[in-house]
Design an enzyme around this catalytic site. Structure first.
Site: not given
Ligand code: F6P
Length: 537
Positions: A201, A207, A263-264, A349, A380, A503
């Site tokens: 987003k 990452e 995002g979620r 979240e 199990h 972060k």
């Molecule tokens: O973990 C925080 C967060 O902002 C989530 O809400 C989101 O889904 C994820 O990081 C990834 O964010 P982006 O889509 O901006 O890379």
């Protein structure tokens, strides 16, 4: 603005507290006391049966939970969300993931949503008809989604749920900053026929951007090609055009979504590109339609018949009045193996917050700890604790009546377990039953170990079959349930400030790591970083 009601000052909260103080925890008795219990707490909706009857909720408790929903203005909150009010106040945004699955003229975002859907459609048709070609003219055989959190968990969960509908293209998901995952996924892939979807987003997430850079380098090294060939192998999904362009992706290969999609809650947007790219656009659209059916139900059904509302209220009773702090999600279907991980982000979240909508610290519990594994594997592993542990764990069992494979024997055994476990949790096994079972070989000292107290709560969701439509409907059920709980807890469910601090702190520490210098931290952090320097050298 959402009404900001402290739930603890409501009449219903006081009533529920009083009911909790004389709560007996005997679910079995509720079935004798309330003759219509099964009918009242079972809700059929199309292919779905939601059975809430095995929950530890009496009619009196249920009525007060409905009272609580009313006193906390849940209906008003639902209307506020659907009407596009800026209910995500801390980020000054509306929350309209429901608009992504609404094809009616009433949808204020219909035009841009349809535009993007058309782009997704054209993209996936091009992929599946073999018209999207790589730099040597080969068709695409593998798509690699690079994203994390909402830009990974939803698409990954859905594509695996629909694994039997995969067309010729295999999806891969890279999320972790740990290059082990990147290397494992890229191993064996052919750059000529691999397409990367960079899903973020913000397009700034550490990452994702690190993995995207490494994937780009892998592509350029493997192919020996110039940046110009990137266009055939990299597309982006984001709200951030500038960053996408700076990364080197042609904006005509960019799919967009909007700040009113969290995002979620974004798998329904272009973030679902890997879903459409894997199972085809038609199935992606079915997913949206299924979710839309649940959206309509959620918007229109009265509180006492509103399925996500009922689920939310039962969770509140457990979490806030009976102190059951976790919830186990137990899908009896291998295809839903990533559902618990997906729901962990969706729920934790959203509702893992101790500050209320007035900015004050709450003095009651908010979001539960969510976890789970597919049945029967969990049986199990951790079910021992669910059956005989000291903690009561509310459980949610999910299964499909029909399988997609031909091994009926497997499916019947799977379903037998799906029915048996909630029954065992409810009914338990008495001392008398244990003794009777042991018969003449009774060893008195062993009896207590074999007794199950029972009266442990569960919800069962039985669905006719796993289709994109039904999966969409199931996920929308959870989304709305989470929102209702946030409304009652008087928290903002759609921001996520709690992920920021870690972060932020990682940045200067990364600099120290690069410079091999321990910076100014608390003593413990300084010490562990120093150990790290010693170990790496
Ligand atoms: O973990 C925080 C967060 O902002 C989530 O809400 C989101 O889904 C994820 O990081 C990834 O964010 P982006 O889509 O901006 O890379």
């Amino acid at each position: 603005m959402l009404p900001k009601v402290d739930p603890t000052i409501t009449k219903s909260w006081a009533n529920l507290s009083e009911l909790a103080s004389r709560h007996k925890g005997n679910i079995k008795d509720l079935f004798t006391e309330e003759s219509d219990r099964v009918a009242k707490y079972t809700h059929q909706m199309g292919d779905f049966v939601f059975d809430f009857s095995k929950n530890d909720v009496s009619n009196e408790v249920f009525n007060n939970l409905i009272g609580l929903a009313n006193e906390c203005n849940v209906q008003r909150g639902i209307e506020a969300q659907y009407s596009g009010e800026f209910i995500n106040e801390t980020e000054n945004r509306s929350v309209l993931h429901t608009s992504l699955r609404d094809c009616s003229q009433a949808n204020p975002h219909l035009k841009e949503v349809r535009n993007e859907l058309e782009k997704i459609k054209a993209f996936s048709q091009k992929l599946h008809s073999g018209k999207w070609l790589g730099y040597t003219g080969k068709q695409i055989t593998d798509i690699v989604n690079i994203g994390i959190g909402g830009s990974d968990l939803g698409p990954k969960m859905i594509t695996h749920a629909l694994q039997n509908s995969w067309k010729k293209i295999k999806p891969h998901f890279i999320s972790n900053i740990d290059a082990q995952q990147l290397n494992e996924e890229l191993d064996g892939l052919n750059p000529e026929s691999t397409l990367f979807i960079i899903a973020s987003k913000t397009f700034t997430t550490q990452e994702t951007m690190t993995n995207a850079d490494s994937a780009k380098n892998w592509f350029l090294n493997q192919s020996g090609k110039e940046e110009a060939e990137i266009a055939k192998h990299f597309v982006a999904v984001s709200t951030n055009k500038e960053a996408v362009s700076n990364f080197g992706i042609d904006l005509k290969n960019m799919f967009v979504f909007w700040d009113w999609v969290g995002g979620r809650y974004s798998l329904w947007s272009a973030i679902g590109l890997s879903i459409a790219g894997t199972v085809g656009y038609e199935k992606f659209e079915e997913l949206l339609k299924g979710a839309h059916e649940m959206d309509n139900h959620f918007k229109e059904a009265p509180m006492e018949k509103n399925i996500p509302v009922i689920a939310a209220l039962i969770g509140i009773w457990y979490n806030n009045f009976l102190n059951y702090s976790s919830l186990a999600i137990l899908p009896y279907d291998h295809r839903l193996r990533f559902l618990p991980a997906y729901l962990q982000q969706a729920d934790m979240e959203s509702n893992g917050k101790y500050v209320n909508r007035n900015g004050s610290k709450v003095n009651y519990e908010t979001g539960p700890i969510l976890w789970g594994e597919p049945g029967t594997n969990g049986q199990h592993a951790f079910y021992q604790l669910i059956h005989q542990g000291t903690k009561i764990i509310p459980t949610e069992f999910i299964a499909f009546a029909k399988s997609e494979h031909q091994q009926e024997d497997h499916h019947e055994k799977l379903l037998a377990n799906f029915f048996a476990q909630p029954k065992a949790l409810l009914m338990g096994k008495s001392q008398e039953q244990v003794k009777e079972e042991m018969g003449d070989n009774i060893i008195d000292s062993l009896v207590p170990f074999r007794v199950f107290e029972g009266n442990r709560p569960s919800t069962s969701i039985l669905i006719k079959e796993l289709t994109p439509y039904n999966v969409g409907k199931l996920i929308a059920y959870y989304e709305h349930k989470i929102f209702v709980q946030g409304l009652i807890w008087n928290i903002f469910s759609y921001d996520q400030w709690g992920v920021e601090l870690g972060k932020q702190l990682a940045k200067p520490i990364l600099k120290e790591i690069k410079e091999q210098k321990v910076g100014d931290h608390d003593e413990s952090t300084k010490s562990i970083i120093a150990y790290y320097f010693k170990m790496r050298n």
